[in-house]
Enzyme design. Structure first.
Site, PDB file in Angstrom:
ATOM      1  N   HIS A  16       0.837  -1.205   0.000  1.00  0.00           N
ATOM      2  CA  HIS A  16       0.000   0.000   0.000  1.00  0.00           C
ATOM      3  C   HIS A  16       0.869   1.252   0.000  1.00  0.00           C
ATOM      4  O   HIS A  16       0.654   2.170  -0.772  1.00  0.00           O
ATOM      5  CB  HIS A  16      -0.904   0.019   1.254  1.00  0.00           C
ATOM      6  N   ASP A 118      -6.262   5.831   1.306  1.00  0.00           N
ATOM      7  CA  ASP A 118      -6.113   4.441   0.861  1.00  0.00           C
ATOM      8  C   ASP A 118      -7.477   3.735   0.883  1.00  0.00           C
ATOM      9  O   ASP A 118      -8.445   4.284   1.403  1.00  0.00           O
ATOM     10  CB  ASP A 118      -5.140   3.762   1.844  1.00  0.00           C
TER      11      ASP A 118
HETATM   12  C1  LIG Z   1      -2.478  -3.209   4.909  1.00  0.00           C
HETATM   13  O1  LIG Z   1      -2.403  -4.435   5.557  1.00  0.00           O
HETATM   14  C2  LIG Z   1      -3.262  -5.450   5.134  1.00  0.00           C
HETATM   15  C3  LIG Z   1      -4.204  -5.339   4.108  1.00  0.00           C
HETATM   16  C4  LIG Z   1      -5.048  -6.421   3.791  1.00  0.00           C
HETATM   17  C5  LIG Z   1      -6.095  -6.293   2.805  1.00  0.00           C
HETATM   18  O2  LIG Z   1      -7.313  -6.666   3.164  1.00  0.00           O
HETATM   19  C6  LIG Z   1      -8.359  -6.563   2.292  1.00  0.00           C
HETATM   20  C7  LIG Z   1      -9.616  -6.956   2.740  1.00  0.00           C
HETATM   21  C8  LIG Z   1     -10.684  -6.825   1.899  1.00  0.00           C
HETATM   22  O3  LIG Z   1     -11.875  -7.207   2.336  1.00  0.00           O
HETATM   23  C9  LIG Z   1     -10.567  -6.309   0.631  1.00  0.00           C
HETATM   24  C10 LIG Z   1      -9.318  -5.909   0.183  1.00  0.00           C
HETATM   25  O4  LIG Z   1      -9.208  -5.432  -0.978  1.00  0.00           O
HETATM   26  C11 LIG Z   1      -8.196  -6.029   1.005  1.00  0.00           C
HETATM   27  C12 LIG Z   1      -6.933  -5.626   0.624  1.00  0.00           C
HETATM   28  C13 LIG Z   1      -5.902  -5.754   1.539  1.00  0.00           C
HETATM   29  O5  LIG Z   1      -4.676  -5.331   1.280  1.00  0.00           O
HETATM   30  C14 LIG Z   1      -3.765  -5.929   0.451  1.00  0.00           C
HETATM   31  O6  LIG Z   1      -3.719  -5.133  -0.699  1.00  0.00           O
HETATM   32  C15 LIG Z   1      -2.587  -5.382  -1.473  1.00  0.00           C
HETATM   33  C16 LIG Z   1      -2.567  -4.470  -2.639  1.00  0.00           C
HETATM   34  O7  LIG Z   1      -1.782  -3.423  -2.307  1.00  0.00           O
HETATM   35  C17 LIG Z   1      -2.523  -6.812  -1.926  1.00  0.00           C
HETATM   36  O8  LIG Z   1      -3.448  -7.044  -2.951  1.00  0.00           O
HETATM   37  C18 LIG Z   1      -2.743  -7.763  -0.771  1.00  0.00           C
HETATM   38  O9  LIG Z   1      -2.886  -9.061  -1.185  1.00  0.00           O
HETATM   39  C19 LIG Z   1      -3.942  -7.366   0.052  1.00  0.00           C
HETATM   40  O10 LIG Z   1      -4.039  -8.216   1.173  1.00  0.00           O
HETATM   41  C20 LIG Z   1      -4.931  -7.617   4.459  1.00  0.00           C
HETATM   42  C21 LIG Z   1      -3.977  -7.750   5.441  1.00  0.00           C
HETATM   43  O11 LIG Z   1      -3.765  -8.919   6.155  1.00  0.00           O
HETATM   44  C22 LIG Z   1      -4.495 -10.033   5.754  1.00  0.00           C
HETATM   45  C23 LIG Z   1      -3.155  -6.647   5.823  1.00  0.00           C
HETATM   46  O12 LIG Z   1      -2.275  -6.754   6.852  1.00  0.00           O
END
Ligand SMILES: COc1cc(-c2[o+]c3cc(O)cc([O-])c3cc2O[C@@H]2O[C@H](CO)[C@H](O)[C@H](O)[C@H]2O)cc(OC)c1O
Ligand code: UDP
Length: 483
Positions: A16, A118
């Site tokens: 992110h 974000d």
């Molecule tokens: C920032 O720390 C974390 C983010 C995620 C997380 O969770 C999530 C949950 C949803 O219901 C919808 C989402 O779109 C979403 C996205 C997400 O963040 C991450 O985004 C990244 C793109 O920059 C990437 O695609 C990752 O795979 C996503 O997980 C979850 C998380 O822990 C499980 C975090 O610590």
């Protein structure tokens, strides 16, 4: 008068924070000196994320880039009764509301052109409204995921039961029909508060001035058109979407080549399968055993990033440790695969690895950045999603983009994949003569060309960035508030 500034409020996760700073820098360059950028830094909740962000900020500050300043927000109390990562992050952002307002007030006489938040920061969109500043969302995931979020309030009304119990599949305009098994984890339990978060986030985006998406028009044309036509939002015009990606940041090359890339230098072209499960990806012992068995039997070369269990397992605070390979891998595995395989126990330079000519396929957890990086280097994907929105990304890269060979998994058994299935998919991906593998490799090559064209002078992402810059400079008027 001081230059108008664009205020960024990034979340601390690697996937992110870094792309959002990179997007801010592109906006800065695109404005030709008309804008400045101010980054508001929320203290990260884990020491690992805090260290990574401090290093990144230090690099940016040392680079001498003009017109970008970092402003540290004071700490807030962290929630400890949250039910999911979304709630954890959104509550932290809400607690920072007063800090954000105070920081923005402290920027005077510098006019604030926009606040960019974000995916998790919809509470900041409300702050923006209160202070009369245009609010943009920087969406680090795909346009397909944005379409799903925007459509979720309507889906919630259309489908009375849990999605996994519904008949048929889900219609998202611009996408092939979506099987309920491909939905993000958050959507699969309507009783949990994170589900309510998801739907209210979809609603909250309608109050944003625009959404900046890390994708390219060429990759997700049909779904971007559907959003623009209001087909995902009951005919109500959605905020303007700016597909400015792929936004990838490339840190300066290391003084000494990394051990992983040196190992790759000795391997034949397109011969190595790369396995990496993201910055938080953790594999349970049964999954490790199945992967090891599949790699041993497939006889392909491989580079496997294997991480150890986190010390803290609360949502939002899980950080993998360095793996103790002798304890985690089946006995004899390292000896049997010596020469054709490397298991790397800590963070690896993923982009440099994907860029290497020896890499021919990528087993990924399907974080959106990982998918974009794979496409950028034309590497076909074998999707093994684990969490969050990753199953939906896997669906997108298989069914919509076509640059992947599908992998059959049991989502009810913690995303378990049998060794034989992994072996089959690896052989297909790496050139075993199957049609699906050949198509995935061809598509990945096409996507590589499309991604690079999009960000070149005259490309679609450059045009979207230009439009965004103009809209920000002009100070687009906020749409009427919707509840
Ligand atoms: C920032 O720390 C974390 C983010 C995620 C997380 O969770 C999530 C949950 C949803 O219901 C919808 C989402 O779109 C979403 C996205 C997400 O963040 C991450 O985004 C990244 C793109 O920059 C990437 O695609 C990752 O795979 C996503 O997980 C979850 C998380 O822990 C499980 C975090 O610590
Ligand atoms: O060992 C690793 C693991 C991850 N990454 C980088 O971390 C980011 C992960 O982002 P993604 O969206 O794929 O998934 P997340 O880690 O957020 O789940 C990507 O830029 C990867 O290149 C890396 O460089 N080395």
């Amino acid at each position: 008068m001081a230059k108008p500034t664009v205020v960024l409020l990034p979340v601390w996760g690697a996937g992110h924070f870094m792309p959002m700073i990179e997007a801010g820098k592109r906006l800065l360059r695109g404005s030709g000196g008309a804008l400045s950028v101010t980054v508001l830094l929320m203290p990260a909740p884990t020491s690992e994320a805090a260290v990574a962000i401090a290093a990144h900020v230090e690099r940016e500050e040392a680079s001498g880039l003009q017109d970008i300043t970092f402003h540290r927000l004071p700490p807030v109390e962290l929630p400890n009764d949250h039910t999911g990562v979304e709630e954890f992050i959104s509550r932290i952002v809400r607690s920072h509301g007063a800090n954000v307002k105070a920081a923005i007030a402290g920027l005077t006489p510098c006019p604030v052109a926009a606040l960019v938040t974000d995916i998790f920061c919809t509470p900041a969109v409300e702050v923006s409204r209160e202070i009369g500043v245009p609010a943009y969302v920087y969406f680090p995931c795909s346009a397909s995921m944005l379409a799903l979020l925007l459509r979720s309030p309507e889906l919630d009304e259309e489908v009375a039961v849990e999605f996994e119990e519904m008949d048929g599949a889900i219609s998202i305009p611009g996408l092939p029909l979506v099987p309920p098994s491909a939905l993000p984890r958050t959507m699969l339990d309507k009783k949990k508060s994170t589900y309510a978060w998801f739907v209210s986030t979809g609603r909250g985006y309608m109050n944003a001035t625009g959404v900046i998406v890390n994708t390219a028009a060429e990759l997700e044309q049909s779904v971007l058109a559907a959003i623009a036509d209001g087909r995902c939002t009951r005919g109500i015009p959605a905020p303007t979407v700016y597909p400015i990606g792929p936004v990838l940041s490339f840190p300066p090359p290391p003084e000494q080549p990394h051990e992983c890339t040196r190992w790759l230098d000795a391997q034949p072209r397109a011969s190595v399968l790369f396995l990496c499960f993201g910055s938080k990806g953790l594999l349970s012992p049964p999954k490790v055993r199945e992967i090891a068995a599949a790699l041993e039997r497939s006889e392909h070369r491989f580079l496997w990033v294997l991480r150890g269990p986190p010390k803290d397992s609360r949502p939002g605070q899980r950080v993998p440790t360095d793996a103790m390979l002798d304890e985690m891998l089946p006995k004899g595995f390292l000896e049997k695969t010596k020469g054709r395989g490397l298991v790397w126990p800590t963070r690896a330079p993923q982009k440099d690895i994907l860029a290497h000519a020896a890499v021919g396929g990528f087993v990924t957890h399907c974080g959106w950045n990982s998918i974009l990086e794979s496409l950028w280097f034309g590497v076909p994907v074998l999707p093994w999603p684990l969490d969050a929105e990753q199953h939906f990304n896997a669906f997108t890269v298989v069914a919509h983009l076509g640059a992947a060979v599908p992998l059959e998994m049991d989502r009810r058994r913690d995303n378990f994949v049998e060794a034989a299935e992994l072996e089959r998919a690896v052989r297909s991906l790496m050139g075993g003569g199957s049609d699906e593998g050949r198509k995935a490799r061809e598509k990945a090559a096409e996507m590589k060309a499309a991604c690079r064209k999009a960000v070149e002078e005259g490309g679609s992402s450059r045009a979207a960035l230009q439009m965004l810059t103009e809209d920000v400079v002009r100070g687009v008027v906020l749409p009427e508030k919707r509840d």
